[in-house]
Motif scaffolding. Structure first.
Motif, mmCIF file in Angstrom:
data_model
loop_
_atom_site.group_PDB
_atom_site.id
_atom_site.type_symbol
_atom_site.label_atom_id
_atom_site.label_comp_id
_atom_site.label_asym_id
_atom_site.label_seq_id
_atom_site.Cartn_x
_atom_site.Cartn_y
_atom_site.Cartn_z
ATOM 1 N N PHE A 158 17.709 10.044 37.066
ATOM 2 C CA PHE A 158 18.157 11.343 36.575
ATOM 3 C C PHE A 158 18.561 11.299 35.107
ATOM 4 C CE2 PHE A 158 18.678 11.783 41.154
ATOM 5 C CZ PHE A 158 18.214 13.068 41.380
ATOM 6 N N GLY A 159 18.585 10.104 34.519
ATOM 7 C CA GLY A 159 18.992 9.989 33.120
ATOM 8 C C GLY A 159 20.462 10.285 32.954
ATOM 9 N N ASN A 160 20.819 10.839 31.794
ATOM 10 C CA ASN A 160 22.218 11.127 31.477
ATOM 11 C C ASN A 160 22.534 12.585 31.752
ATOM 12 O OD1 ASN A 160 22.441 8.487 30.438
ATOM 13 N ND2 ASN A 160 21.582 9.182 28.500
ATOM 14 N N LEU A 161 23.599 12.821 32.478
ATOM 15 C CA LEU A 161 24.029 14.184 32.786
ATOM 16 C C LEU A 161 25.496 14.355 32.417
ATOM 17 C CD1 LEU A 161 22.474 14.937 36.286
ATOM 18 C CD2 LEU A 161 21.676 15.727 34.061
ATOM 19 N N LYS A 162 25.817 15.542 31.930
ATOM 20 C CA LYS A 162 27.203 15.866 31.645
ATOM 21 C C LYS A 162 27.988 15.890 32.945
ATOM 22 C CE LYS A 162 30.012 19.358 29.299
ATOM 23 N NZ LYS A 162 29.997 20.677 28.598
ATOM 24 N N LEU A 163 29.196 15.438 32.895
ATOM 25 C CA LEU A 163 30.028 15.410 34.096
ATOM 26 C C LEU A 163 30.112 16.792 34.741
ATOM 27 C CD1 LEU A 163 33.001 13.115 32.982
ATOM 28 C CD2 LEU A 163 30.907 12.483 34.185
ATOM 29 N N GLN A 164 30.048 16.816 36.060
ATOM 30 C CA GLN A 164 30.135 18.013 36.887
ATOM 31 C C GLN A 164 28.875 18.898 36.833
ATOM 32 O OE1 GLN A 164 32.678 18.154 38.989
ATOM 33 N NE2 GLN A 164 33.517 16.313 38.013
ATOM 34 N N SER A 165 27.860 18.497 36.085
ATOM 35 C CA SER A 165 26.601 19.252 36.115
ATOM 36 C C SER A 165 25.686 18.628 37.164
ATOM 37 C CB SER A 165 25.926 19.252 34.744
ATOM 38 O OG SER A 165 25.572 17.933 34.358
ATOM 39 N N HIS A 265 14.084 14.493 26.817
ATOM 40 C CA HIS A 265 14.313 15.928 26.759
ATOM 41 C C HIS A 265 14.898 16.387 28.084
ATOM 42 C CE1 HIS A 265 12.266 16.497 22.955
ATOM 43 N NE2 HIS A 265 11.234 15.828 23.418
ATOM 44 N N SER A 266 15.701 17.433 28.023
ATOM 45 C CA SER A 266 16.196 18.096 29.228
ATOM 46 C C SER A 266 16.490 19.549 28.878
ATOM 47 C CB SER A 266 17.449 17.405 29.780
ATOM 48 O OG SER A 266 18.492 17.450 28.819
ATOM 49 N N VAL A 267 16.522 20.406 29.892
ATOM 50 C CA VAL A 267 16.789 21.825 29.711
ATOM 51 C C VAL A 267 18.085 22.150 30.447
ATOM 52 C CG1 VAL A 267 15.985 24.161 30.159
ATOM 53 C CG2 VAL A 267 14.355 22.384 29.495
ATOM 54 N N VAL A 268 19.053 22.719 29.726
ATOM 55 C CA VAL A 268 20.331 23.102 30.313
ATOM 56 C C VAL A 268 20.329 24.615 30.497
ATOM 57 C CG1 VAL A 268 22.825 23.114 30.047
ATOM 58 C CG2 VAL A 268 21.495 21.166 29.210
ATOM 59 N N LEU A 269 20.488 25.056 31.740
ATOM 60 C CA LEU A 269 20.488 26.475 32.074
ATOM 61 C C LEU A 269 21.897 26.916 32.436
ATOM 62 C CD1 LEU A 269 17.412 26.375 34.470
ATOM 63 C CD2 LEU A 269 17.376 27.077 32.077
ATOM 64 N N SER A 270 22.227 28.172 32.125
ATOM 65 C CA SER A 270 23.507 28.737 32.550
ATOM 66 C C SER A 270 23.315 30.224 32.820
ATOM 67 C CB SER A 270 24.582 28.523 31.483
ATOM 68 O OG SER A 270 24.218 29.157 30.268
ATOM 69 N N TYR A 303 22.895 24.424 35.280
ATOM 70 C CA TYR A 303 21.973 23.463 35.899
ATOM 71 C C TYR A 303 21.210 22.757 34.786
ATOM 72 C CZ TYR A 303 18.094 21.552 38.626
ATOM 73 O OH TYR A 303 17.164 20.712 39.192
ATOM 74 N N THR A 304 21.022 21.452 34.929
ATOM 75 C CA THR A 304 20.276 20.667 33.950
ATOM 76 C C THR A 304 18.988 20.165 34.575
ATOM 77 O OG1 THR A 304 22.288 19.958 32.810
ATOM 78 C CG2 THR A 304 20.305 18.658 32.434
ATOM 79 N N ASP A 305 17.877 20.523 33.978
ATOM 80 C CA ASP A 305 16.564 20.047 34.427
ATOM 81 C C ASP A 305 16.165 18.875 33.540
ATOM 82 O OD1 ASP A 305 14.051 19.611 35.366
ATOM 83 O OD2 ASP A 305 13.199 21.526 34.708
ATOM 84 N N ALA A 306 16.263 17.661 34.098
ATOM 85 C CA ALA A 306 15.950 16.454 33.333
ATOM 86 C C ALA A 306 14.553 15.934 33.628
ATOM 87 C CB ALA A 306 16.982 15.366 33.634
ATOM 88 N N THR A 307 13.708 16.755 34.232
ATOM 89 C CA THR A 307 12.376 16.289 34.630
ATOM 90 C C THR A 307 11.267 16.927 33.794
ATOM 91 O OG1 THR A 307 12.117 18.019 36.300
ATOM 92 C CG2 THR A 307 13.204 15.969 36.979
#
Length: 341
Positions: A158-165, A265-270, A303-307
């Motif tokens: 999943f790579g690196n994700l911000k805490l709680q995401s 690369h990753s996409v962060v959605l809110s 939501y973070t899309d890391a794919t």
């Protein structure tokens, strides 16, 4: 009726080791030739005299068809069509049976093995035709049933994700064996990892597959790894997926984050909360083949899309889900263009 051939000359050549000696025999006169006539009685014709059923799993069966035709000029009477075997079976019209000229009957030959290994038998046919009795040989190999599944992918980062995401990836479980597989349990080892859309009791027939989700929601900073195991009484060892990721205190790659090497690369959605009472939200993505879910029902508003893949364009939408499982229509779409490195 016959025709007459006159002044017929026949020449034979004989070669010896010492020399060439030509001997000519000449006959002058008339000879009669009678045309060949069609059979006046019944003639039995089989579509095949042997059948090979190849490999059949124990508990399964394979069937082929035997055609018995009358190619003669008189009615054909089948007196018997017999098969003695515990591995093969024959079904079809009862005998005695009359088959008129240019007609046929069909018999089903089935290989239904009960013992592993090679098997053989023969069908014996008797009739009023001059070319009987006739025989049809049968052969097949019985294999023991095997249970097997394939998990794709077998490992996820999943790579690196911000805490709680939360990030989610789809996994496909396929039954590649010969028997039905029933999932008896799913175990998760590793903090921050989980699964959805798969539950104990799910059954897969051979070649059937099911897609479910594995998610990562880091609670603490640092690297994390784990394993998700799928259990079944049919399997000698569980099917497993290795998972890994890392929790960071800021967005991956931000200045001064001190985080591990970021995902390319990753996409962060809110999105904003629903005006109705809901239990969570589901994220959809379209990478060129239509919107499809990429997350389970999550309680977050981010939501973070890391794919994602460099150079591709993605469209996203979100739905809300209530306690009864009812899902809303799609939100407005958001578009992300992933740059090429």
């Amino acid at each position: 009726m016959f025709s007459r051939l006159c002044n017929f000359r026949h020449t034979d050549s004989i070669l010896t080791a010492a020399s060439l000696l030509f001997v000519t025999l000449a006959f002058v006169g008339c000879a009669s030739v009678t045309p060949r006539s069609s059979p006046s009685g019944p003639v039995i014709s089989l579509s095949a005299t042997s059948f090979n059923f190849n490999n059949v799993v124990l508990g399964k069966s394979s069937t082929q068809t035997l055609h018995i035709a009358n190619t003669g000029a008189a009615p054909l009477t089948l007196n018997s069509v017999a098969l003695k075997s515990s591995q093969f079976a024959l079904t079809g019209p009862s005998v005695p049976r009359t088959i008129l000229p240019a007609q046929h009957v069909d018999y089903a030959l089935t290989f239904e093995p009960s013992l592993a290994g090679s098997a053989s038998a023969s069908v014996q046919i008797t009739s009023n035709a001059s070319n009987t009795p006739a025989s049809v040989s049968l052969a097949g190999v019985a294999e023991k049933a095997s249970a097997a599944v394939q998990v794709t992918p077998s490992s996820i980062s999943f790579g690196n994700l911000k805490l709680q995401s939360t990030a989610t990836q789809n996994v496909t479980l396929k039954n590649t064996g010969d028997v039905n597989i029933t999932i008896s349990g799913i175990t998760v080892a590793g903090a921050g990892f989980g699964y959805s859309s798969l539950s104990p009791g799910t059954s897969l027939t051979p070649n059937q597959s099911v897609t479910f989700q594995i998610w990562f929601r880091p609670q603490t900073s640092g690297s994390a790894s784990g394993n998700i195991s799928i259990l079944s009484s049919n399997l000698t060892t569980p099917a497993s997926i290795s998972v890994s990721g890392a929790g960071v205190t800021s967005n991956p790659g931000s200045p001064g984050s001190g985080s591990p090497a970021p995902v390319p690369h990753s996409v962060v959605l809110s999105w904003g909360p629903s005006a109705s009472s809901v239990v969570g939200y589901r994220v959809y993505r379209d990478g060129g083949s239509g919107l499809s879910p990429i997350s389970s029902v999550i309680p977050d508003l981010t939501y973070t899309d890391a794919t994602v893949v460099s150079g591709d364009t993605y469209h996203y939408a979100v739905t809300s889900v209530d306690a009864a499982g009812a899902e809303s229509s799609f939100s407005n779409e958001a578009t992300a263009v992933i740059p090429t490195p």
